[in-house]
Every structure is written in structure tokens, then in C-alpha cells.
Scaffold this motif. Structure first.
Motif, mmCIF file in Angstrom:
data_model
loop_
_atom_site.group_PDB
_atom_site.id
_atom_site.type_symbol
_atom_site.label_atom_id
_atom_site.label_comp_id
_atom_site.label_asym_id
_atom_site.label_seq_id
_atom_site.Cartn_x
_atom_site.Cartn_y
_atom_site.Cartn_z
ATOM 1 N N ASP A 1 -3.463 -4.680 -6.788
ATOM 2 C CA ASP A 1 -4.924 -4.697 -6.681
ATOM 3 C C ASP A 1 -5.339 -4.032 -8.092
ATOM 4 O O ASP A 1 -6.284 -4.404 -8.673
ATOM 5 C CB ASP A 1 -5.382 -3.642 -5.628
ATOM 6 N N LYS A 2 -4.717 -3.015 -8.447
ATOM 7 C CA LYS A 2 -5.004 -2.061 -9.677
ATOM 8 C C LYS A 2 -4.827 -3.061 -10.873
ATOM 9 O O LYS A 2 -5.602 -3.053 -11.597
ATOM 10 C CB LYS A 2 -4.127 -0.821 -9.658
ATOM 11 N N PHE A 3 -3.898 -3.786 -10.955
ATOM 12 C CA PHE A 3 -3.767 -4.687 -12.356
ATOM 13 C C PHE A 3 -4.662 -5.696 -12.275
ATOM 14 O O PHE A 3 -5.595 -5.875 -13.079
ATOM 15 C CB PHE A 3 -2.287 -5.437 -11.921
ATOM 16 N N LEU A 4 -5.481 -6.268 -11.223
ATOM 17 C CA LEU A 4 -6.312 -7.158 -11.240
ATOM 18 C C LEU A 4 -7.758 -6.714 -11.333
ATOM 19 O O LEU A 4 -8.242 -7.282 -12.342
ATOM 20 C CB LEU A 4 -6.227 -7.890 -9.401
ATOM 21 N N VAL A 5 -8.014 -5.521 -10.750
ATOM 22 C CA VAL A 5 -9.266 -4.980 -10.793
ATOM 23 C C VAL A 5 -9.241 -4.102 -12.486
ATOM 24 O O VAL A 5 -10.414 -4.451 -12.912
ATOM 25 C CB VAL A 5 -9.525 -3.636 -10.051
ATOM 26 N N ILE A 6 -8.381 -3.476 -12.790
ATOM 27 C CA ILE A 6 -8.590 -2.752 -14.147
ATOM 28 C C ILE A 6 -8.666 -3.769 -15.442
ATOM 29 O O ILE A 6 -9.468 -3.678 -16.261
ATOM 30 C CB ILE A 6 -7.122 -1.806 -14.325
ATOM 31 N N VAL B 1 8.193 10.885 -0.141
ATOM 32 C CA VAL B 1 6.897 10.752 0.660
ATOM 33 C C VAL B 1 6.196 9.534 0.310
ATOM 34 O O VAL B 1 6.214 9.091 -0.861
ATOM 35 C CB VAL B 1 6.079 12.214 0.192
ATOM 36 N N ILE B 2 5.788 8.822 1.223
ATOM 37 C CA ILE B 2 4.972 7.614 1.393
ATOM 38 C C ILE B 2 3.606 7.942 1.677
ATOM 39 O O ILE B 2 3.196 8.323 2.587
ATOM 40 C CB ILE B 2 5.553 6.474 2.161
ATOM 41 N N VAL B 3 2.828 7.709 0.369
ATOM 42 C CA VAL B 3 1.204 7.946 0.647
ATOM 43 C C VAL B 3 0.764 6.481 0.917
ATOM 44 O O VAL B 3 0.430 5.824 -0.158
ATOM 45 C CB VAL B 3 0.871 8.696 -0.521
ATOM 46 N N ALA B 4 0.632 6.069 2.036
ATOM 47 C CA ALA B 4 -0.244 4.774 2.233
ATOM 48 C C ALA B 4 -1.594 4.721 1.731
ATOM 49 O O ALA B 4 -2.243 5.768 1.656
ATOM 50 C CB ALA B 4 -0.068 4.412 3.769
ATOM 51 N N ALA B 5 -2.055 3.534 1.648
ATOM 52 C CA ALA B 5 -3.753 3.454 1.599
ATOM 53 C C ALA B 5 -4.495 3.998 2.359
ATOM 54 O O ALA B 5 -4.357 3.712 3.796
ATOM 55 C CB ALA B 5 -3.952 2.038 1.001
ATOM 56 N N SER B 6 -5.378 4.578 2.291
ATOM 57 C CA SER B 6 -6.395 5.425 3.044
ATOM 58 C C SER B 6 -7.473 4.408 3.298
ATOM 59 O O SER B 6 -7.551 3.594 2.545
ATOM 60 C CB SER B 6 -6.934 6.789 2.512
ATOM 61 N N GLN B 7 -8.272 4.864 4.448
ATOM 62 C CA GLN B 7 -9.373 4.027 4.765
ATOM 63 C C GLN B 7 -10.441 3.974 3.681
ATOM 64 O O GLN B 7 -10.990 3.015 3.400
ATOM 65 C CB GLN B 7 -9.870 4.650 6.122
ATOM 66 N N GLY C 1 -9.971 4.523 0.595
ATOM 67 C CA GLY C 1 -9.297 3.577 -0.423
ATOM 68 C C GLY C 1 -9.490 1.905 -0.208
ATOM 69 O O GLY C 1 -9.714 1.304 -1.129
ATOM 70 N N LYS C 2 -9.301 1.425 1.009
ATOM 71 C CA LYS C 2 -9.543 0.219 1.217
ATOM 72 C C LYS C 2 -10.983 -0.388 1.129
ATOM 73 O O LYS C 2 -11.288 -1.226 0.911
ATOM 74 C CB LYS C 2 -9.056 -0.047 2.855
ATOM 75 N N TRP C 3 -12.009 0.738 1.625
ATOM 76 C CA TRP C 3 -13.156 0.421 1.189
ATOM 77 C C TRP C 3 -13.540 0.415 -0.201
ATOM 78 O O TRP C 3 -14.443 -0.482 -0.665
ATOM 79 C CB TRP C 3 -14.425 1.394 2.025
ATOM 80 N N LYS C 4 -13.307 1.133 -1.136
ATOM 81 C CA LYS C 4 -13.223 1.066 -2.267
ATOM 82 C C LYS C 4 -12.639 -0.042 -2.592
ATOM 83 O O LYS C 4 -13.404 -0.929 -3.712
ATOM 84 C CB LYS C 4 -12.275 2.337 -2.983
ATOM 85 N N THR C 5 -11.529 -0.666 -2.311
ATOM 86 C CA THR C 5 -11.128 -1.823 -2.864
ATOM 87 C C THR C 5 -11.927 -2.906 -2.518
ATOM 88 O O THR C 5 -12.121 -3.923 -3.266
ATOM 89 C CB THR C 5 -9.567 -2.065 -2.361
#
Length: 208
Positions: free
Chosen positions: A60-65, A104-110, A112-116
Motif C-alpha cells: 500500500d505504501k509503495f502505491l500511495v507514495i 514483535v509483530i505490529v499489525a495494522a491498526s483500525q 491505519g485502515k481508515w487512513k488507507t
């Protein structure tokens, strides 16, 4: 899979022109839709993996940036907006890489999903600026895209806080688990030494 759409979006915007902008928006929309499908079926089939949790946000970051940089070069978005969003993405990506190195696995937060979701909706609107002016008879598609991008900045900063909390909480748990494990190792080592000493003393007593 979404990464393969990035060159297509960039190429269409680089060529320029009303219909190439339209093509870029379509390709971007297809990429965003595959993101939704990936997440939907992963949850439905319960096939979420550590690889997916790490790579999906990266795609997602590649596409958006890349899209934001191209839009800024076309003068459709302020450079400060791009800088804020890119710096946020780089910070969170680095944080998640560090977290992964620490186990430590930091999954996408809610948030962050709304931001995307907000960015995925805003960027095609910005791409279609000329198209909307010519064919949508004054419909403020471009202005809607700008407002959505500004909203995404607030969501980006808010969700960054969630990632920070998740990272340090996970790190604290990981360090606590390591501490308990090390204590257990030291206790077992002492027990073995004590058992060996006791066995040696018994053997010496029997000889005497």
C-alpha cells in the motif's frame, strides 16, 4: 500483487493528458480493489499470515507514495502534504521493521485502515482533476479529493500513535518473556550444579 500496478500508475501520470490520467485512476482503483479482496478472503478463510501482515501495508505504501509524488509533480497537491505523509509512512515502516527484528509483530491498526481507505479514495479524485472539469460539468471531484487527503493526514498522525503504543507494548512483553526465560535458565543451571555437587559428595562419602 499490488506492487505490479505501481509502474503502470506512474507511467500513465508521467505521460500526462486527460485520458492517461483516467487510465492512472483506473489502474489505481484496480490495485485498491485487490487490496480489499486480499484482506477479505484472508479474514474469511482465516489465512492471515505474518508475511501478509508485514507485506500488505508495504505494498500500500509503495502505491500511495509513488502516486502522491507524481501528483505533486503535476501541481495537484501541496509538497508539504506529501512530505508529512511520506515521513509518517517511513517512520511507521522503520518502526515495524525494528519490531519484527525484536520478534514483535505490529499489525495494522483500525486508524491505519481508515487512513488507507481515505487515501485510496482521495488519490483517484486528484488524478481525475482535468477529466472531471471537462466531462463532469463542474462536479467538485478534485476538491473532494483534496479534503479527503487532508482528512487522511489527521488519520495518519492519529494511527501513528496506535503503532507507537503497539510497538512499545509488544516490546515490553517480549523483554519480560526473555527475562523470565533467562531466570529459568539460571535456576536450572544452579539446580544442575547443586545436583552434581551433591552426587560428588555422596560418592566421596561412600568411598570413605
Amino acid at each position: 500483487m499490488r506492487i505490479i500496478f505501481v509502474p503502470g500508475v506512474v507511467a500513465c501520470l508521467a505521460v500526462g493528458g486527460l485520458w492517461w490520467d483516467f487510465a492512472a485512476a483506473v489502474v489505481f482503483g484496480i490495485a485498491g480493489f485487490t487490496d480489499y479482496l486480499d484482506g477479505y478472503y484472508a479474514r474469511k478463510l482465516k489465512q492471515e499470515t505474518v508475511y501478509g501482515k508485514l507485506m500488505d501495508p508495504l505494498a500500500d505504501k509503495f502505491l500511495v507514495i509513488c502516486s502522491l509524488i507524481m501528483l505533486q509533480s503535476l501541481g495537484r497537491i501541496h509538497p508539504m502534504v506529501v512530505m508529512l505523509l511520506v515521513c509518517r509512512e517511513l517512520t511507521i515502516t522503520g518502526l515495524r521493521a525494528l519490531a519484527s527484528a525484536e520478534g514483535v509483530i505490529v499489525a495494522a491498526s483500525q486508524g491505519g485502515k481508515w487512513k488507507t481507505a481515505t487515501q485510496m479514495s482521495a488519490i483517484p479524485c486528484l488524478m481525475l482533476k482535468d477529466f472531471s472539469e471537462q466531462y463532469l460539468h463542474g462536479f467538485p471531484l478534485f476538491q473532494i479529493g483534496l479534503w479527503l487527503i487532508y482528512i487522511s493526514i489527521g488519520l495518519s498522525l492519529w494511527s501513528a500513535k496506535d503503532y507507537m503504543v503497539g510497538f512499545f507494548s509488544g516490546l515490553k512483553i517480549t523483554y519480560a518473556q526473555r527475562l523470565v526465560k533467562n531466570r529459568e535458565k539460571r535456576r536450572m543451571k544452579k539446580q544442575r550444579k547443586l545436583a552434581k555437587k551433591t552426587a560428588t559428595e555422596k560418592a566421596a562419602a561412600l568411598k570413605s
